[in-house]
Enzyme design. Structure first.
Site, PDB file in Angstrom:
ATOM      1  N   PRO A 106       0.839  -1.202   0.000  1.00  0.00           N
ATOM      2  CA  PRO A 106       0.000   0.000   0.000  1.00  0.00           C
ATOM      3  C   PRO A 106       0.873   1.251   0.000  1.00  0.00           C
ATOM      4  O   PRO A 106       1.939   1.273   0.612  1.00  0.00           O
ATOM      5  CB  PRO A 106      -0.813  -0.135   1.296  1.00  0.00           C
ATOM      6  CG  PRO A 106      -0.019  -1.067   2.150  1.00  0.00           C
ATOM      7  CD  PRO A 106       0.637  -2.017   1.205  1.00  0.00           C
ATOM      8  N   GLU A 107       0.411   2.252  -0.707  1.00  0.00           N
ATOM      9  CA  GLU A 107       1.151   3.503  -0.797  1.00  0.00           C
ATOM     10  C   GLU A 107       0.389   4.587  -0.030  1.00  0.00           C
ATOM     11  O   GLU A 107      -0.543   4.290   0.712  1.00  0.00           O
ATOM     12  CB  GLU A 107       1.384   3.847  -2.266  1.00  0.00           C
ATOM     13  CG  GLU A 107       2.137   2.729  -2.997  1.00  0.00           C
ATOM     14  CD  GLU A 107       2.381   3.005  -4.470  1.00  0.00           C
ATOM     15  OE1 GLU A 107       2.501   4.185  -4.857  1.00  0.00           O
ATOM     16  OE2 GLU A 107       2.443   2.032  -5.250  1.00  0.00           O
ATOM     17  N   LYS A 162       4.171   6.455   3.708  1.00  0.00           N
ATOM     18  CA  LYS A 162       3.519   5.161   3.903  1.00  0.00           C
ATOM     19  C   LYS A 162       3.641   4.678   5.345  1.00  0.00           C
ATOM     20  O   LYS A 162       3.199   3.580   5.663  1.00  0.00           O
ATOM     21  CB  LYS A 162       4.132   4.126   2.954  1.00  0.00           C
ATOM     22  CG  LYS A 162       3.908   4.439   1.481  1.00  0.00           C
ATOM     23  CD  LYS A 162       4.484   3.366   0.571  1.00  0.00           C
ATOM     24  CE  LYS A 162       5.954   3.549   0.343  1.00  0.00           C
ATOM     25  NZ  LYS A 162       6.491   2.625  -0.688  1.00  0.00           N
ATOM     26  N   ARG A 172      12.189  -3.004 -10.381  1.00  0.00           N
ATOM     27  CA  ARG A 172      10.742  -2.808 -10.344  1.00  0.00           C
ATOM     28  C   ARG A 172      10.215  -2.626 -11.766  1.00  0.00           C
ATOM     29  O   ARG A 172      10.886  -2.062 -12.635  1.00  0.00           O
ATOM     30  CB  ARG A 172      10.381  -1.562  -9.505  1.00  0.00           C
ATOM     31  CG  ARG A 172      10.930  -1.561  -8.096  1.00  0.00           C
ATOM     32  CD  ARG A 172      10.387  -2.710  -7.258  1.00  0.00           C
ATOM     33  NE  ARG A 172       8.947  -2.610  -7.092  1.00  0.00           N
ATOM     34  CZ  ARG A 172       8.368  -1.898  -6.119  1.00  0.00           C
ATOM     35  NH1 ARG A 172       9.100  -1.224  -5.244  1.00  0.00           N
ATOM     36  NH2 ARG A 172       7.064  -1.876  -6.009  1.00  0.00           N
TER      37      ARG A 172
END
Length: 355
Positions: A2-3, A61, A336
């Site tokens: 989650p960001e 975050k 990524r």
């Protein structure tokens, strides 16, 4: 993981439901999420029992709940962690921060009310002992709470049924108690509290793009001083926090910048445009509860966010660009994935090696 928007959706829910309550008992069903706790599960239970949760705070975050003894409960959601409230009624009055995207408005502008776009259904397991329940904090009750006793090891006397659950399928999340230390710049530690304090093990986390105390000029200067790929820099939590793979791809697409471009090859106006675009996207995502996948990223009441339907590039490799119609491509940057439009986001030419 989650960001910022997804973590902020959780923080707002915790501020509405658990702040001001006292932890009456702690049940540890699986000690693994407490692996960062000095002294282990026993120290965690001892340090929390009888303590009052005084605020719900977020920087990037990172999220924490300050306690009335000067310590804080720090929460890590990891890949699949959820902090879910049960048996509670929120405080009377408006949400603590009903429209955090106000930070993106010009003075005098009125934010749009986007609450009608939120989900009306819950996606979590509402059983007394949900699957993957790891830790439960029983909380003091208050007027308006449902009059049923929370289950799980027989409930906790005086809890009134109010509880905060850590539910985590993949076990990358966790909880631990930590000290709070002064912020380096003297400003508030994060959104949710005016106290200039943050967890001692998080002093390396920079301010985020929705933080009014962020020094954007300093962020631009640090990015321009590096030859690393701009996507890697945008996700470096020591430069600016809160941005992960989803919103990095979305912000770069909105600013028409390929993620491989080195930071020192971008001018200050281009970088300012990138920061503004990324902040704007996160603000819009937050207004609809964030981006939820597989019912994992939900708020404290278990509701999923709806921004996934608005994503321009993330997760859409092979589909057409919403701006020009060119098929999107995916490559790897710094380990990524990076999805971009080959027409709107020109890929930098490979550097020539000296002869």
């Amino acid at each position: 993981m989650p960001e910022l928007p997804e973590v902020e959706a959780v923080r707002v829910g915790l501020a509405r439901h658990v702040v001001g309550r006292t932890v009456t008992a702690v049940e540890v069903f699986d000690p693994r999420p407490l692996r960062r706790q000095e002294g282990g599960a026993e120290a965690f239970v001892r340090g929390l029992t009888g303590r009052t949760l005084t605020a719900a705070v977020r920087r990037g975050k990172l999220m924490w709940l300050p306690l009335d003894d000067g310590a804080a409960l720090r929460a890590h959601l990891g890949m699949s962690g959820q902090l879910l409230v049960r048996g509670t009624a929120p405080l009377d009055g408006p949400d603590p921060d009903p429209n955090p995207s106000r930070y993106l408005l010009e003075p005098g502008q009125t934010p749009a009310d986007l609450t009608a776009t939120r989900a009306t259904s819950l996606v979590r397991d509402l059983s007394a002992r949900p699957r993957h329940l790891r830790v439960r904090l029983h909380l003091s009750g208050r007027e308006g709470d449902p009059q049923h006793q929370a289950a799980g090891a027989g409930g906790a006397p005086g809890s009134g049924g109010a509880a905060l659950d850590l539910v985590d399928q993949r076990m990358f999340g966790g909880l631990h108690l930590t000290r709070l230390v002064p912020t380096a710049d003297g400003g508030p530690g994060g959104l949710g509290s005016e106290q200039p304090l943050l967890p001692e093990d998080a002093t390396h986390i920079a301010r985020d793009l929705l933080d009014p105390h962020l020094d954007r000029a300093a962020v631009v200067a640090r990015v321009r001083a590096s030859s690393r790929a701009v996507k890697t820099l945008l996700m470096d939590q020591s430069i600016v926090s809160g941005v992960g793979n989803i919103y990095a791809d979305e912000g770069l697409w909105a600013a028409r910048i390929h993620g491989l471009r080195p930071g020192n090859a971008l001018g200050p106006r281009v970088l300012a445009r990138l920061l503004d675009a990324t902040a704007g996207i996160m603000g819009r995502a937050l207004a609809v509860g964030g981006t939820s996948f597989d019912a994992l990223y939900v708020d404290a009441e278990g509701a999923a966010g709806f921004f996934a339907r608005s994503l321009a590039v993330y997760g859409r490799q092979g589909e057409v660009c919403r701006r020009c119609g060119t098929p999107l491509r995916t490559e790897t940057i710094g380990g990524r994935s990076h999805t971009s439009c080959p027409r709107c986001q020109t890929r930098p030419r490979p550097r020539r090696l000296p002869h």
